[in-house]
Design a protein around this motif. Structure first.
Motif, PDB file in Angstrom:
ATOM      1  N   THR A  64       0.827  -1.197   0.000  1.00 48.80           N
ATOM      2  CA  THR A  64       0.000   0.000   0.000  1.00 48.80           C
ATOM      3  C   THR A  64       0.863   1.248   0.000  1.00 48.80           C
ATOM      4  OG1 THR A  64      -1.753   1.162   1.194  1.00 48.80           O
ATOM      5  CG2 THR A  64      -0.139  -0.006   2.515  1.00 48.80           C
ATOM      6  N   SER A  65       0.255   2.400  -0.247  1.00 49.01           N
ATOM      7  CA  SER A  65       0.959   3.678  -0.140  1.00 49.01           C
ATOM      8  C   SER A  65       0.946   4.139   1.304  1.00 49.01           C
ATOM      9  CB  SER A  65       0.278   4.731  -1.025  1.00 49.01           C
ATOM     10  OG  SER A  65      -1.020   5.019  -0.521  1.00 49.01           O
ATOM     11  N   ASP A  66       1.776   5.143   1.619  1.00 48.01           N
ATOM     12  CA  ASP A  66       1.762   5.661   2.986  1.00 48.01           C
ATOM     13  C   ASP A  66       0.431   6.341   3.308  1.00 48.01           C
ATOM     14  OD1 ASP A  66       2.199   7.787   1.274  1.00 48.01           O
ATOM     15  OD2 ASP A  66       3.856   8.645   2.414  1.00 48.01           O
TER      16      ASP A  66
ATOM     17  N   ALA B 248      -8.597 -11.480  17.100  1.00 45.79           N
ATOM     18  CA  ALA B 248      -7.693 -12.304  16.293  1.00 45.79           C
ATOM     19  C   ALA B 248      -6.327 -12.337  16.981  1.00 45.79           C
ATOM     20  CB  ALA B 248      -7.580 -11.748  14.878  1.00 45.79           C
ATOM     21  N   PRO B 249      -6.198 -13.075  18.050  1.00 46.41           N
ATOM     22  CA  PRO B 249      -4.989 -13.019  18.882  1.00 46.41           C
ATOM     23  C   PRO B 249      -3.707 -13.455  18.189  1.00 46.41           C
ATOM     24  CG  PRO B 249      -6.406 -14.855  19.547  1.00 46.41           C
ATOM     25  CD  PRO B 249      -7.206 -14.020  18.593  1.00 46.41           C
ATOM     26  N   LYS B 250      -3.797 -14.328  17.177  1.00 51.69           N
ATOM     27  CA  LYS B 250      -2.593 -14.840  16.521  1.00 51.69           C
ATOM     28  C   LYS B 250      -2.468 -14.362  15.081  1.00 51.69           C
ATOM     29  CE  LYS B 250      -2.508 -19.049  19.336  1.00 51.69           C
ATOM     30  NZ  LYS B 250      -2.484 -20.535  19.322  1.00 51.69           N
ATOM     31  N   VAL B 251      -3.278 -13.382  14.710  1.00 49.94           N
ATOM     32  CA  VAL B 251      -3.238 -12.835  13.353  1.00 49.94           C
ATOM     33  C   VAL B 251      -2.429 -11.544  13.364  1.00 49.94           C
ATOM     34  CG1 VAL B 251      -4.592 -11.812  11.486  1.00 49.94           C
ATOM     35  CG2 VAL B 251      -5.405 -13.881  12.642  1.00 49.94           C
ATOM     36  N   SER B 252      -1.531 -11.388  12.394  1.00 42.90           N
ATOM     37  CA  SER B 252      -0.782 -10.139  12.249  1.00 42.90           C
ATOM     38  C   SER B 252      -0.901  -9.653  10.814  1.00 42.90           C
ATOM     39  CB  SER B 252       0.689 -10.324  12.630  1.00 42.90           C
ATOM     40  OG  SER B 252       1.304 -11.296  11.805  1.00 42.90           O
ATOM     41  N   LEU B 253      -0.893  -8.353  10.668  1.00 46.11           N
ATOM     42  CA  LEU B 253      -1.023  -7.721   9.352  1.00 46.11           C
ATOM     43  C   LEU B 253       0.214  -6.887   9.079  1.00 46.11           C
ATOM     44  CD1 LEU B 253      -2.673  -6.976   6.820  1.00 46.11           C
ATOM     45  CD2 LEU B 253      -3.748  -5.151   8.166  1.00 46.11           C
ATOM     46  N   ARG B 254       0.897  -7.205   8.006  1.00 44.76           N
ATOM     47  CA  ARG B 254       2.093  -6.467   7.599  1.00 44.76           C
ATOM     48  C   ARG B 254       1.725  -5.540   6.437  1.00 44.76           C
ATOM     49  NH1 ARG B 254       7.650  -7.449   7.957  1.00 44.76           N
ATOM     50  NH2 ARG B 254       7.230  -9.447   8.952  1.00 44.76           N
ATOM     51  N   LEU B 255       1.772  -4.228   6.660  1.00 42.51           N
ATOM     52  CA  LEU B 255       1.527  -3.250   5.611  1.00 42.51           C
ATOM     53  C   LEU B 255       2.876  -2.780   5.076  1.00 42.51           C
ATOM     54  CD1 LEU B 255      -1.336  -1.129   7.233  1.00 42.51           C
ATOM     55  CD2 LEU B 255      -1.552  -2.954   5.537  1.00 42.51           C
ATOM     56  N   GLU B 256       3.169  -3.107   3.835  1.00 44.97           N
ATOM     57  CA  GLU B 256       4.449  -2.748   3.236  1.00 44.97           C
ATOM     58  C   GLU B 256       4.239  -1.737   2.111  1.00 44.97           C
ATOM     59  OE1 GLU B 256       6.568  -6.186   1.983  1.00 44.97           O
ATOM     60  OE2 GLU B 256       6.954  -6.887   4.035  1.00 44.97           O
ATOM     61  N   ALA B 257       5.154  -0.797   2.010  1.00 44.98           N
ATOM     62  CA  ALA B 257       5.047   0.247   0.987  1.00 44.98           C
ATOM     63  C   ALA B 257       5.293  -0.339  -0.400  1.00 44.98           C
ATOM     64  CB  ALA B 257       6.048   1.360   1.278  1.00 44.98           C
ATOM     65  N   HIS B 258       4.412  -0.011  -1.328  1.00 44.92           N
ATOM     66  CA  HIS B 258       4.685  -0.379  -2.714  1.00 44.92           C
ATOM     67  C   HIS B 258       5.447   0.759  -3.382  1.00 44.92           C
ATOM     68  CE1 HIS B 258       1.588   2.383  -3.984  1.00 44.92           C
ATOM     69  NE2 HIS B 258       0.594   1.656  -3.528  1.00 44.92           N
ATOM     70  N   HIS B 259       5.962   0.499  -4.561  1.00 43.43           N
ATOM     71  CA  HIS B 259       6.699   1.516  -5.300  1.00 43.43           C
ATOM     72  C   HIS B 259       6.366   1.386  -6.776  1.00 43.43           C
ATOM     73  CE1 HIS B 259       9.439  -1.786  -6.289  1.00 43.43           C
ATOM     74  NE2 HIS B 259       9.510  -2.047  -4.995  1.00 43.43           N
ATOM     75  N   ALA B 260       6.871   2.329  -7.554  1.00 48.76           N
ATOM     76  CA  ALA B 260       6.491   2.387  -8.964  1.00 48.76           C
ATOM     77  C   ALA B 260       6.811   1.097  -9.700  1.00 48.76           C
ATOM     78  CB  ALA B 260       7.201   3.564  -9.640  1.00 48.76           C
ATOM     79  N   GLN B 261       7.964   0.463  -9.374  1.00 42.85           N
ATOM     80  CA  GLN B 261       8.340  -0.765 -10.073  1.00 42.85           C
ATOM     81  C   GLN B 261       7.346  -1.885  -9.795  1.00 42.85           C
ATOM     82  OE1 GLN B 261      10.476   1.136  -8.311  1.00 42.85           O
ATOM     83  NE2 GLN B 261      11.525   2.025 -10.084  1.00 42.85           N
ATOM     84  N   ILE B 262       6.878  -1.980  -8.542  1.00 45.38           N
ATOM     85  CA  ILE B 262       5.900  -3.013  -8.204  1.00 45.38           C
ATOM     86  C   ILE B 262       4.593  -2.764  -8.936  1.00 45.38           C
ATOM     87  CG2 ILE B 262       4.417  -3.859  -6.338  1.00 45.38           C
ATOM     88  CD1 ILE B 262       6.775  -3.767  -4.490  1.00 45.38           C
ATOM     89  N   VAL B 263       4.174  -1.496  -8.997  1.00 34.26           N
ATOM     90  CA  VAL B 263       2.933  -1.156  -9.694  1.00 34.26           C
ATOM     91  C   VAL B 263       3.020  -1.581 -11.150  1.00 34.26           C
ATOM     92  CG1 VAL B 263       1.409   0.717 -10.396  1.00 34.26           C
ATOM     93  CG2 VAL B 263       2.420   0.736  -8.108  1.00 34.26           C
ATOM     94  N   GLU B 264       4.190  -1.381 -11.743  1.00 39.20           N
ATOM     95  CA  GLU B 264       4.369  -1.729 -13.149  1.00 39.20           C
ATOM     96  C   GLU B 264       4.367  -3.240 -13.370  1.00 39.20           C
ATOM     97  OE1 GLU B 264       7.992   0.270 -14.010  1.00 39.20           O
ATOM     98  OE2 GLU B 264       7.088   2.272 -14.043  1.00 39.20           O
ATOM     99  N   GLN B 265       4.637  -4.004 -12.319  1.00 40.43           N
ATOM    100  CA  GLN B 265       4.694  -5.463 -12.446  1.00 40.43           C
ATOM    101  C   GLN B 265       3.394  -6.150 -12.024  1.00 40.43           C
ATOM    102  OE1 GLN B 265       8.061  -6.414 -10.009  1.00 40.43           O
ATOM    103  NE2 GLN B 265       9.520  -5.429 -11.387  1.00 40.43           N
ATOM    104  N   MET B 266       2.396  -5.379 -11.653  1.00 39.70           N
ATOM    105  CA  MET B 266       1.113  -5.974 -11.324  1.00 39.70           C
ATOM    106  C   MET B 266       0.521  -6.578 -12.604  1.00 39.70           C
ATOM    107  SD  MET B 266       0.557  -5.426  -8.081  1.00 39.70           S
ATOM    108  CE  MET B 266       1.108  -4.350  -6.743  1.00 39.70           C
TER     109      MET B 266
END
Length: 317
Positions: free
Chosen positions: A115-117, A135-153
């Motif tokens: 995702t974006s910031d 959800a005691p054992k569930v974790s969510l990792r939000l990582e920044a995408h970038h232009a290169q990743i967008v182009e590879q979708m």
């Protein structure tokens, strides 16, 4: 053509005989660049790692690790493999995480969403309900995408649980809408060229700060402005929405930002928020995922949870 087909067939035979446990060793070797540290990391003997390295060198026909003084460094091929191996390891992990059912109150799982910031800031406020009780054992990792990743979708979607982006960038992949947003403008408080409101003339004459500016990654409202015949004079580009106040304060620059984060940006610099002088088309942020996750019960829980959480966001004014 015949030589190429023969090579492909030979490689397929090699692959069918390959011990996939080597993937774990390869990943550790490329990370550690040391047989000793790899053995410690995998809790195996050094001779076992050395033997695996020999097999990998024969398979790739490359040294992979090359001695440089009293240490080892990656060969060019190994440097390329380091990224691909990490992706492959993540894919293997996801295969074995897949379950016939999913109970957020009992099951353990980590989800990764690109995702974006901007979306991080908005979604973060909606996720207060993700608590130990629900959800005691569930974790969510939000990582920044970038232009290169967008182009590879959408190929990049195979390696994560999804990406949060507005409509207009992806197609032919499943999605669920999360929330809508409007556009406003950001200007410096000290900008004497702008009064209580911006004009279309201001947009044409003043310098701009853009966030993202590639054929695949761009600001939809800024693209709309270009369609209207105004070519912004872009003075600076940042791969971030939340960094805009810092490149606008004390200058004549202007920028377009989403209304849901605009007021919070005012506290990050000498800036003020003004209405957009043109009818900028609102955006709808959505969670997009690869079709391979359609029937994954855990993933179904994630997308339903995110959609429900975003329904609790304040209404736009």
């Amino acid at each position: 053509m015949q030589v190429t087909l023969l090579y492909v067939r030979l490689r397929a035979v090699e692959l069918s005989n390959l011990d996939f446990n080597l993937l774990r060793t390869l990943d550790a070797l490329l990370q550690e660049t040391s047989v000793t540290r790899t053995a410690q990391r995998l809790n195996v003997t050094q001779p076992a790692v050395s033997a695996a390295l020999g097999k990998l060198r024969r398979y790739f026909d490359d040294d992979l690790l090359r001695r440089c003084g009293n240490r080892y460094e990656l060969t060019p091929l190994a440097t390329e493999l380091k990224v691909r191996t990490a992706i492959a390891m993540e894919g293997v992990r996801r295969v074995f995480e897949t379950q016939s059912g999913f109970d957020p109150a009992a099951d353990e799982r980590e989800f990764t969403v690109l995702t974006s910031d901007y979306a991080m800031a908005v979604i973060g406020g909606a996720l207060r309900g993700l608590t130990v009780g629900t959800a005691p054992k569930v974790s969510l990792r939000l990582e920044a995408h970038h232009a290169q990743i967008v182009e590879q979708m959408p190929d990049a979607l195979r390696d994560v649980d999804g990406v949060i982006m507005p409509h207009g960038f992806l197609s032919n992949v499943p999605f669920v809408d999360l929330h809508a947003d409007n556009w406003v403008c950001l200007v410096a408080t000290s900008n004497e060229r702008v009064g209580d409101q911006l004009t279309m003339k201001d947009l044409a004459e003043l310098p701009w700060a853009f966030n993202y500016r590639t054929p695949a990654a761009f600001n939809p409202a800024a693209r709309q402005l270009q369609v209207m015949g105004i070519e912004p004079h872009v003075q600076i580009v940042v791969a971030s929405f939340l960094a805009l106040p810092f490149v606008i304060a004390g200058t004549d620059r202007i920028a377009l930002v989403q209304a849901r984060v605009a007021e919070s940006l005012v506290g990050n610099g000498d800036v003020r928020v003004l209405p957009c002088p043109f009818d900028a088309v609102p955006i709808t942020e959505a969670l997009w995922w690869h079709p391979i996750y359609d029937r994954d019960p855990g993933h179904a829980w994630l997308r339903n949870y995110l959609a429900a959480a975003c329904r609790g966001l304040p209404a736009l004014t």
